[in-house]
Design a protein around this motif. Structure first.
Motif, PDB file in Angstrom:
ATOM      1  N   TYR B  48     -22.961  18.667  -2.824  1.00 28.21           N
ATOM      2  CA  TYR B  48     -22.604  17.559  -1.920  1.00 28.21           C
ATOM      3  C   TYR B  48     -21.756  18.028  -0.756  1.00 28.21           C
ATOM      4  CZ  TYR B  48     -24.296  15.136  -5.952  1.00 28.21           C
ATOM      5  OH  TYR B  48     -25.081  14.733  -6.982  1.00 28.21           O
ATOM      6  N   TYR B  49     -21.221  19.221  -0.840  1.00 25.10           N
ATOM      7  CA  TYR B  49     -20.478  19.761   0.298  1.00 25.10           C
ATOM      8  C   TYR B  49     -21.308  20.802   1.056  1.00 25.10           C
ATOM      9  CZ  TYR B  49     -16.654  17.169  -1.460  1.00 25.10           C
ATOM     10  OH  TYR B  49     -15.888  16.124  -1.840  1.00 25.10           O
ATOM     11  N   HIS B  50     -21.968  21.665   0.271  1.00 21.59           N
ATOM     12  CA  HIS B  50     -22.702  22.768   0.894  1.00 21.59           C
ATOM     13  C   HIS B  50     -23.841  22.265   1.778  1.00 21.59           C
ATOM     14  CE1 HIS B  50     -24.418  26.744   1.288  1.00 21.59           C
ATOM     15  NE2 HIS B  50     -25.572  26.297   0.858  1.00 21.59           N
ATOM     16  N   VAL B  51     -24.662  21.361   1.255  1.00 20.32           N
ATOM     17  CA  VAL B  51     -25.856  20.962   2.014  1.00 20.32           C
ATOM     18  C   VAL B  51     -25.512  20.142   3.258  1.00 20.32           C
ATOM     19  CG1 VAL B  51     -28.077  19.801   1.869  1.00 20.32           C
ATOM     20  CG2 VAL B  51     -27.280  21.181  -0.024  1.00 20.32           C
ATOM     21  N   PRO B  52     -24.632  19.103   3.169  1.00 17.69           N
ATOM     22  CA  PRO B  52     -24.304  18.397   4.425  1.00 17.69           C
ATOM     23  C   PRO B  52     -23.711  19.330   5.480  1.00 17.69           C
ATOM     24  CG  PRO B  52     -23.508  17.153   2.561  1.00 17.69           C
ATOM     25  CD  PRO B  52     -23.990  18.452   2.009  1.00 17.69           C
ATOM     26  N   ILE B  53     -22.835  20.237   5.051  1.00 19.61           N
ATOM     27  CA  ILE B  53     -22.202  21.122   6.039  1.00 19.61           C
ATOM     28  C   ILE B  53     -23.219  22.100   6.614  1.00 19.61           C
ATOM     29  CG2 ILE B  53     -20.565  23.035   6.188  1.00 19.61           C
ATOM     30  CD1 ILE B  53     -18.609  21.281   4.748  1.00 19.61           C
ATOM     31  N   ALA B  54     -24.152  22.572   5.759  1.00 21.78           N
ATOM     32  CA  ALA B  54     -25.198  23.453   6.280  1.00 21.78           C
ATOM     33  C   ALA B  54     -26.049  22.724   7.306  1.00 21.78           C
ATOM     34  CB  ALA B  54     -26.063  23.955   5.130  1.00 21.78           C
ATOM     35  N   MET B  55     -26.390  21.441   7.016  1.00 26.05           N
ATOM     36  CA  MET B  55     -27.211  20.686   7.967  1.00 26.05           C
ATOM     37  C   MET B  55     -26.468  20.496   9.288  1.00 26.05           C
ATOM     38  SD  MET B  55     -28.687  17.921   5.285  1.00 26.05           S
ATOM     39  CE  MET B  55     -29.924  17.025   6.178  1.00 26.05           C
ATOM     40  N   SER B 101     -18.933  29.021   8.752  1.00 26.12           N
ATOM     41  CA  SER B 101     -18.068  29.735   7.808  1.00 26.12           C
ATOM     42  C   SER B 101     -17.971  28.970   6.498  1.00 26.12           C
ATOM     43  CB  SER B 101     -16.663  29.899   8.379  1.00 26.12           C
ATOM     44  OG  SER B 101     -16.700  30.340   9.690  1.00 26.12           O
ATOM     45  N   VAL B 102     -17.726  27.640   6.604  1.00 25.74           N
ATOM     46  CA  VAL B 102     -17.604  26.843   5.377  1.00 25.74           C
ATOM     47  C   VAL B 102     -18.912  26.884   4.600  1.00 25.74           C
ATOM     48  CG1 VAL B 102     -17.209  24.544   4.481  1.00 25.74           C
ATOM     49  CG2 VAL B 102     -15.836  25.381   6.360  1.00 25.74           C
ATOM     50  N   CYS B 103     -20.026  26.793   5.312  1.00 22.89           N
ATOM     51  CA  CYS B 103     -21.332  26.833   4.657  1.00 22.89           C
ATOM     52  C   CYS B 103     -21.511  28.159   3.918  1.00 22.89           C
ATOM     53  CB  CYS B 103     -22.422  26.634   5.697  1.00 22.89           C
ATOM     54  SG  CYS B 103     -24.053  26.959   5.085  1.00 22.89           S
ATOM     55  N   LEU B 104     -21.162  29.265   4.560  1.00 21.63           N
ATOM     56  CA  LEU B 104     -21.312  30.575   3.915  1.00 21.63           C
ATOM     57  C   LEU B 104     -20.398  30.686   2.697  1.00 21.63           C
ATOM     58  CD1 LEU B 104     -21.484  32.904   7.018  1.00 21.63           C
ATOM     59  CD2 LEU B 104     -23.298  32.474   5.403  1.00 21.63           C
ATOM     60  N   LEU B 105     -19.153  30.199   2.834  1.00 21.31           N
ATOM     61  CA  LEU B 105     -18.206  30.344   1.720  1.00 21.31           C
ATOM     62  C   LEU B 105     -18.626  29.483   0.532  1.00 21.31           C
ATOM     63  CD1 LEU B 105     -14.825  30.507   3.646  1.00 21.31           C
ATOM     64  CD2 LEU B 105     -15.993  32.324   2.420  1.00 21.31           C
ATOM     65  N   THR B 106     -18.955  28.206   0.789  1.00 25.48           N
ATOM     66  CA  THR B 106     -19.380  27.357  -0.332  1.00 25.48           C
ATOM     67  C   THR B 106     -20.668  27.902  -0.939  1.00 25.48           C
ATOM     68  OG1 THR B 106     -20.479  25.915   1.247  1.00 25.48           O
ATOM     69  CG2 THR B 106     -18.309  25.244   0.508  1.00 25.48           C
ATOM     70  N   LEU B 197     -28.018  10.300  -4.216  1.00 24.95           N
ATOM     71  CA  LEU B 197     -28.029   9.950  -2.797  1.00 24.95           C
ATOM     72  C   LEU B 197     -26.698   9.429  -2.268  1.00 24.95           C
ATOM     73  CD1 LEU B 197     -31.605   8.507  -2.231  1.00 24.95           C
ATOM     74  CD2 LEU B 197     -30.625  10.608  -1.323  1.00 24.95           C
ATOM     75  N   PRO B 198     -26.010   8.470  -2.973  1.00 30.35           N
ATOM     76  CA  PRO B 198     -24.765   7.967  -2.369  1.00 30.35           C
ATOM     77  C   PRO B 198     -23.758   9.064  -2.082  1.00 30.35           C
ATOM     78  CG  PRO B 198     -25.277   6.794  -4.407  1.00 30.35           C
ATOM     79  CD  PRO B 198     -26.327   7.831  -4.239  1.00 30.35           C
ATOM     80  N   ALA B 199     -23.543   9.956  -3.067  1.00 31.45           N
ATOM     81  CA  ALA B 199     -22.567  11.030  -2.847  1.00 31.45           C
ATOM     82  C   ALA B 199     -22.980  11.889  -1.670  1.00 31.45           C
ATOM     83  CB  ALA B 199     -22.455  11.887  -4.109  1.00 31.45           C
ATOM     84  N   PHE B 200     -24.288  12.164  -1.588  1.00 29.62           N
ATOM     85  CA  PHE B 200     -24.766  13.014  -0.499  1.00 29.62           C
ATOM     86  C   PHE B 200     -24.516  12.369   0.852  1.00 29.62           C
ATOM     87  CE2 PHE B 200     -28.092  14.233   2.452  1.00 29.62           C
ATOM     88  CZ  PHE B 200     -27.876  15.595   2.506  1.00 29.62           C
ATOM     89  N   TRP B 202     -22.469   9.838   1.714  1.00 33.57           N
ATOM     90  CA  TRP B 202     -21.049   9.659   2.064  1.00 33.57           C
ATOM     91  C   TRP B 202     -20.486  10.948   2.616  1.00 33.57           C
ATOM     92  CZ3 TRP B 202     -18.561   5.414   3.003  1.00 33.57           C
ATOM     93  CH2 TRP B 202     -18.921   4.226   2.365  1.00 33.57           C
ATOM     94  N   ASN B 203     -20.836  12.046   1.960  1.00 30.94           N
ATOM     95  CA  ASN B 203     -20.286  13.317   2.426  1.00 30.94           C
ATOM     96  C   ASN B 203     -20.878  13.737   3.760  1.00 30.94           C
ATOM     97  OD1 ASN B 203     -18.234  14.535   0.800  1.00 30.94           O
ATOM     98  ND2 ASN B 203     -19.711  14.419  -0.869  1.00 30.94           N
ATOM     99  N   LEU B 204     -22.191  13.490   3.917  1.00 30.60           N
ATOM    100  CA  LEU B 204     -22.816  13.829   5.207  1.00 30.60           C
ATOM    101  C   LEU B 204     -22.120  13.069   6.330  1.00 30.60           C
ATOM    102  CD1 LEU B 204     -25.046  15.393   6.621  1.00 30.60           C
ATOM    103  CD2 LEU B 204     -26.552  13.456   6.291  1.00 30.60           C
ATOM    104  N   ALA B 205     -21.918  11.742   6.103  1.00 36.25           N
ATOM    105  CA  ALA B 205     -21.270  10.926   7.131  1.00 36.25           C
ATOM    106  C   ALA B 205     -19.841  11.409   7.370  1.00 36.25           C
ATOM    107  CB  ALA B 205     -21.284   9.463   6.713  1.00 36.25           C
ATOM    108  N   GLY B 206     -19.115  11.666   6.290  1.00 41.47           N
ATOM    109  CA  GLY B 206     -17.720  12.071   6.420  1.00 41.47           C
ATOM    110  C   GLY B 206     -17.573  13.365   7.182  1.00 41.47           C
ATOM    111  N   TRP B 207     -18.392  14.347   6.836  1.00 39.54           N
ATOM    112  CA  TRP B 207     -18.242  15.647   7.507  1.00 39.54           C
ATOM    113  C   TRP B 207     -18.767  15.605   8.928  1.00 39.54           C
ATOM    114  CZ3 TRP B 207     -14.619  18.328   5.751  1.00 39.54           C
ATOM    115  CH2 TRP B 207     -14.329  18.324   4.385  1.00 39.54           C
ATOM    116  N   ALA B 208     -19.774  14.751   9.189  1.00 41.68           N
ATOM    117  CA  ALA B 208     -20.213  14.581  10.580  1.00 41.68           C
ATOM    118  C   ALA B 208     -19.082  13.990  11.400  1.00 41.68           C
ATOM    119  CB  ALA B 208     -21.451  13.694  10.638  1.00 41.68           C
ATOM    120  N   MET B 209     -18.389  12.994  10.811  1.00 47.80           N
ATOM    121  CA  MET B 209     -17.269  12.378  11.537  1.00 47.80           C
ATOM    122  C   MET B 209     -16.161  13.401  11.762  1.00 47.80           C
ATOM    123  SD  MET B 209     -16.978   8.638   9.819  1.00 47.80           S
ATOM    124  CE  MET B 209     -15.796   7.943  10.963  1.00 47.80           C
TER     125      MET B 209
END
Lengths: 229, 245
Positions: B48-55, B101-106, B197-200, B202-209
Motif C-alpha cells: 500500500y506504500y510501495h505501489v502508490p509511490i511508484a506510480m 528514492s522512497v520507491c527504491l527503499l520500500t 482497494l480502500p487501503a490502496f 486512500w494511500n494513493l490519494a494521501g501520497w499524491a496530496m
C-alpha cells in the motif's frame, strides 16, 4: 548539399587539429590499455577462459567508455582557445554541422582506438570467441556512435560549467545506460556464442534505434546549448 | 497582494490538514483494517506504500518534462514567465528524486522479505534506479553549471531524460523479469482483491496530496529566491548608475 559542405569543412578541421597534436588518440589508446591491464591483473583471464568470455565484452566497453570520456572534454576545450567558439556561434553555417562534424571526428578517433585495442585485447585476455565475430563489425560502430554522439553533446553542454571534467560522466553515464546494456549484451553474446542470432539482432536493433533517436535529439537541441546564456 | 497571500496561506494549511487526515486514514486501512495477505503475511502491507509511490514517481517526471519544454519555448519570448516554468521543472525534479528514492527503499525492504534478496538486476528495478540516477544528474547539473545558463542546460537535459525513460522502460519487454507483472493493466490476471482497494486508494490519494504539497512549498520557495535574485540584480544596476562619473 550546402549543409553537407559545411559538415565536411568542420570534419576536416577537427581531423587536421587532431593530426597536428594527436593528443586525443594517444591519450585514449594508453588509457584503454591501462584499463585492460588493470582488469587483466584483477581477474587472471588466461586461467579461466569461460569466465573471460563472459566478462570481456563488458570490460572492453568500460575501457572504451572511460577512454572516450577523457578525450571528449578535450575536443571542445580546444575550441575555447582564442575565443574560437564565439566565432563559431556567429558563423552563418548551421550550428548542428559544427556538432556533427565534431561527433564524426570523435567517432573516427574512437574507431582507431578500437582497431588498435582489439588485437591487444585478444592477446592479453587469451580470448577465443565462440560466436560469429564478424557481427562485432556492426556492433562496435553502432555502440561507439551511441557513446560518442551523446558524449560530444554533453561535453558541449558542460563546457562552461564548474567541474566540467566531473560533470561529463555524471550526465553521460545515466543517459547511455540503455545503450551500454545493449552493446554489452550483444558483444558478450557474440563472444560466448550463447545468444542466438535473433536475440543478438534484437539488441543490435535496439542499439540502432537508440542511435537514431539520440542523434535526432542532439541535432535539434545543439543550437540551444551552444547559445545558452 | 497581502490579502491574496493570506488566503493562499489558508488554502495551503487547509490542504495540509486534509492531507494528514487522508494519510492517517490510509495508514489505518493499510495496517489495521485490510486482511493479511495470504501468501506474504504482514510484509505484504508494504504494497500500500510501495505501489502508490511508484506510480506517483512516474508522474512527476512528466511535470518536469512539460515545464522544461515550456521553459525552452518561453526562453526568448517571455523570460519572466520562463523563469516560472523553470522553477516548476526544478521542484518536479526534486519531488521525483524523493519519490523514486522512497520507491527504491520500500521495494528493497519488500524484496528482502518476499524474495530473500535486497536487490536484483531485474529490468523494472533497473529502470527505476535509472530514473533516479537521471534526475539526480539533472539536479547535479543545476548545481554545477554557471548561473546564467543553468536553466537552459537543465531544460535540455530534461528532454534527454524524457526521451531516455521510455527506451529504458521498453527493455522490460526484452529482458527476463523477476518483478511481478504490472498490478493494474498488466494482463488478464492483473488487478487486486476488492478488500485491498480502500487501503490502496486512500494511500494513493494521501501520497499524491503530499507530493503536491511538497511541490507547491518548494515552488513558492524557489520563486522567492528568483525574485530576490532579480531584486539584487536590479539594485546592483541602480547602484552602478549612481556612481559619479
Amino acid at each position: 548539399m550546402n549543409y553537407l559542405h559545411h559538415l565536411l569543412d568542420h570534419l576536416r578541421k577537427d581531423l587536421r587539429l587532431e593530426w597536428r597534436s594527436r593528443d586525443s588518440i594517444n591519450g585514449m589508446i594508453f588509457f584503454a590499455l591501462l584499463v585492460v591491464v588493470v582488469f587483466g591483473l584483477a581477474f587472471d583471464p588466461t586461467g579461466y577462459p569461460t569466465t573471460t568470455r563472459q566478462i570481456s565484452g563488458a570490460i572492453l566497453w568500460v575501457a572504451l567508455l572511460f577512454a572516450s570520456i577523457t578525450a571528449l572534454n578535450q575536443s571542445w576545450a580546444r575550441e575555447q582557445r582564442n575565443q574560437v567558439l564565439e566565432a563559431q556561434r556567429m558563423a552563418p553555417s548551421p550550428a548542428s554541422t559544427l556538432f556533427l562534424g565534431k561527433a564524426l571526428a570523435n567517432m573516427l578517433f574512437v574507431l582507431v582506438v578500437e582497431a588498435v585495442m582489439a588485437p591487444i585485447f585478444v592477446v592479453f585476455f587469451n580470448l577465443h570467441p565462440l560466436g560469429n565475430v564478424w557481427l562485432l563489425l556492426l556492433i562496435l560502430p553502432l555502440g561507439t556512435w551511441a557513446l560518442v554522439v551523446n558524449g560530444t553533446f554533453f561535453a558541449a553542454l558542460g563546457l562552461r560549467a564548474r567541474n566540467r571534467e566531473l560533470l561529463l560522466p555524471l550526465l553521460l553515464l545515466p543517459i547511455s545506460l540503455p545503450a551500454l546494456l545493449a552493446m554489452v549484451q550483444a558483444t558478450t553474446g557474440v563472444l560466448t556464442g550463447d545468444l542466438d542470432p535473433i536475440q543478438i539482432g534484437t539488441w543490435v536493433k535496439q542499439l540502432a534505434g537508440y542511435d537514431v533517436i539520440f542523434t535526432t535529439v542532439c541535432i535539434l537541441l545543439f543550437e540551444t546549448v551552444l547559445n545558452a546564456e | 497582494m497581502e490579502q491574496r497571500t493570506q488566503s493562499l496561506r489558508n488554502v495551503a494549511w487547509l490542504w495540509f490538514g486534509i492531507m494528514v487526515a487522508v494519510l492517517v486514514m490510509g495508514f489505518r486501512e493499510a495496517i489495521f483494517l485490510t486482511p493479511k495477505d495470504a501468501a506474504q503475511g504482514d510484509a505484504g502491507r508494504i504494497f500500500y506504500y510501495h505501489v502508490p509511490i511508484a506510480m506517483l514517481s512516474l508522474l512527476f517526471p512528466y511535470i518536469n518534462f512539460f515545464a522544461s519544454l515550456t521553459f525552452l519555448y518561453w526562453r526568448r519570448r517571455d523570460p519572466l514567465k520562463a523563469l516560472t516554468a523553470d522553477a516548476l521543472a526544478l521542484t518536479a525534479a526534486e519531488v521525483t528524486v524523493v519519490y523514486a528514492s522512497v520507491c527504491l527503499l520500500t521495494g528493497m525492504l519488500w524484496g528482502r522479505a518476499t524474495w530473500g534478496i535486497w536487490w536484483t538486476w531485474d529490468p523494472r528495478l533497473t529502470s527505476m534506479l535509472l530514473l533516479w540516477l537521471l534526475y539526480v544528474s539533472y539536479l547535479t547539473l543545476r548545481r554545477f553549471s554557471s548561473t546564467g545558463q543553468s536553466h537552459t542546460l537543465a531544460a535540455v537535459l530534461s528532454v534527454f531524460a524524457a526521451v531516455d525513460v521510455p527506451i529504458v522502460y521498453m527493455s522490460i519487454r526484452w529482458w527476463r523479469t523477476q518483478h511481478p507483472a504490472p498490478v493494474f493493466g498488466g494482463g488478464p490476471d492483473s488487478g487486486i482483491d476488492p478488500s485491498m482497494l480502500p487501503a490502496f486508494f486512500w494511500n494513493l490519494a494521501g501520497w499524491a496530496m503530499w507530493g503536491i504539497c511538497m511541490m507547491v512549498f518548494r515552488f513558492a520557495l524557489e520563486r522567492r529566491r528568483q525574485l530576490a535574485e532579480q531584486e539584487e540584480a536590479l539594485q546592483a544596476i541602480e547602484a552602478s548608475l549612481e556612481i559619479p562619473q
